[in-house]
Design a protein around this motif. Sequence first.
Motif, PDB file in Angstrom:
ATOM      1  N   LYS A  90       9.418   6.361  -5.652  1.00 38.39           N
ATOM      2  CA  LYS A  90      10.629   7.068  -6.096  1.00 38.39           C
ATOM      3  C   LYS A  90      11.593   7.286  -4.935  1.00 38.39           C
ATOM      4  CE  LYS A  90       8.555   9.680  -9.905  1.00 38.39           C
ATOM      5  NZ  LYS A  90       8.169  11.035 -10.359  1.00 38.39           N
ATOM      6  N   LYS A 106       5.916   8.512   6.750  1.00 42.71           N
ATOM      7  CA  LYS A 106       5.116   7.293   6.559  1.00 42.71           C
ATOM      8  C   LYS A 106       6.013   6.081   6.327  1.00 42.71           C
ATOM      9  CE  LYS A 106       0.989   9.594   4.862  1.00 42.71           C
ATOM     10  NZ  LYS A 106       0.050   9.810   3.787  1.00 42.71           N
ATOM     11  N   LYS A 154       0.837  -1.200   0.000  1.00 44.52           N
ATOM     12  CA  LYS A 154       0.000   0.000   0.000  1.00 44.52           C
ATOM     13  C   LYS A 154       0.875   1.255   0.000  1.00 44.52           C
ATOM     14  CE  LYS A 154      -3.748   2.249   2.489  1.00 44.52           C
ATOM     15  NZ  LYS A 154      -4.644   2.217   3.635  1.00 44.52           N
ATOM     16  N   LEU A 155       1.904   1.275   0.839  1.00 47.52           N
ATOM     17  CA  LEU A 155       2.810   2.429   0.887  1.00 47.52           C
ATOM     18  C   LEU A 155       3.526   2.639  -0.446  1.00 47.52           C
ATOM     19  CD1 LEU A 155       4.390   2.065   4.429  1.00 47.52           C
ATOM     20  CD2 LEU A 155       3.085   4.026   3.586  1.00 47.52           C
ATOM     21  N   SER A 176       6.098  18.186   1.930  1.00 48.27           N
ATOM     22  CA  SER A 176       5.494  17.035   1.254  1.00 48.27           C
ATOM     23  C   SER A 176       6.434  15.824   1.311  1.00 48.27           C
ATOM     24  CB  SER A 176       5.174  17.392  -0.196  1.00 48.27           C
ATOM     25  OG  SER A 176       4.666  16.267  -0.866  1.00 48.27           O
ATOM     26  N   HIS A 217       5.978  12.071   3.322  1.00 49.00           N
ATOM     27  CA  HIS A 217       6.155  10.740   2.719  1.00 49.00           C
ATOM     28  C   HIS A 217       7.224   9.951   3.481  1.00 49.00           C
ATOM     29  CE1 HIS A 217       3.489  11.049  -0.724  1.00 49.00           C
ATOM     30  NE2 HIS A 217       4.000  12.238  -1.025  1.00 49.00           N
ATOM     31  N   GLY A 225       2.465   1.798  -3.274  1.00 53.24           N
ATOM     32  CA  GLY A 225       1.500   2.078  -4.338  1.00 53.24           C
ATOM     33  C   GLY A 225       1.460   3.556  -4.698  1.00 53.24           C
ATOM     34  N   ASP A 226       2.120   4.370  -3.877  1.00 53.59           N
ATOM     35  CA  ASP A 226       2.209   5.804  -4.140  1.00 53.59           C
ATOM     36  C   ASP A 226       3.487   6.082  -4.935  1.00 53.59           C
ATOM     37  OD1 ASP A 226       1.312   8.724  -3.092  1.00 53.59           O
ATOM     38  OD2 ASP A 226       3.501   8.559  -3.117  1.00 53.59           O
ATOM     39  N   LYS A 227       3.343   6.753  -6.067  1.00 54.19           N
ATOM     40  CA  LYS A 227       4.477   6.993  -6.972  1.00 54.19           C
ATOM     41  C   LYS A 227       5.613   7.750  -6.291  1.00 54.19           C
ATOM     42  CE  LYS A 227       4.011   9.951 -10.350  1.00 54.19           C
ATOM     43  NZ  LYS A 227       3.615  10.612 -11.594  1.00 54.19           N
ATOM     44  N   THR A 228       5.292   8.741  -5.489  1.00 51.49           N
ATOM     45  CA  THR A 228       6.337   9.520  -4.815  1.00 51.49           C
ATOM     46  C   THR A 228       7.111   8.660  -3.829  1.00 51.49           C
ATOM     47  OG1 THR A 228       5.092  11.568  -5.067  1.00 51.49           O
ATOM     48  CG2 THR A 228       6.789  11.538  -3.364  1.00 51.49           C
ATOM     49  N   ARG A 229       6.402   7.858  -3.032  1.00 55.87           N
ATOM     50  CA  ARG A 229       7.103   7.001  -2.067  1.00 55.87           C
ATOM     51  C   ARG A 229       7.926   5.940  -2.779  1.00 55.87           C
ATOM     52  NH1 ARG A 229       2.426   8.244   1.072  1.00 55.87           N
ATOM     53  NH2 ARG A 229       1.261   6.422   0.412  1.00 55.87           N
TER      54      ARG A 229
END
Length: 114
Positions: free
Chosen positions: A25, A57, A16-17, A50, A54, A19-23
């Motif tokens: 990267k 998290k 899930k974590l 921001s 991230h 699944g976020d593009k920024t995380r």
Amino acid sequence: MEKTIIDLEKAAQTLKLLGDKTRLKIIGLVSEGECCVCEIVEVLQMSQPSISQHLRKLRDAGLVKEKRKGQWIFYSLDQDHATYPIVQQILEQIPDQREKLRALEQAGLRIQCD
């Protein structure tokens, strides 16, 4: 070679974590060494708050670890985390994010947090 079974909850949380593009990267950037928040901000061209959110998290989940050097905090991938094998498999399937750090360095733009 014995296969390690990863707890389903931890696996789901990691996926899930990431699944976020920024995380995703960020994980790629810190996958083989320490990065300061300011370097990640520069590479991803996002605001410091921001990026810090991230990173918090990722840190709270145990995927990255932090080390303080003076007033700066450096982040790196925690290779001892239970779900590291999942992270490693994902990193093998995406473009190498560390290239962006090398490009910054070659352009003389890699930030020194000293």
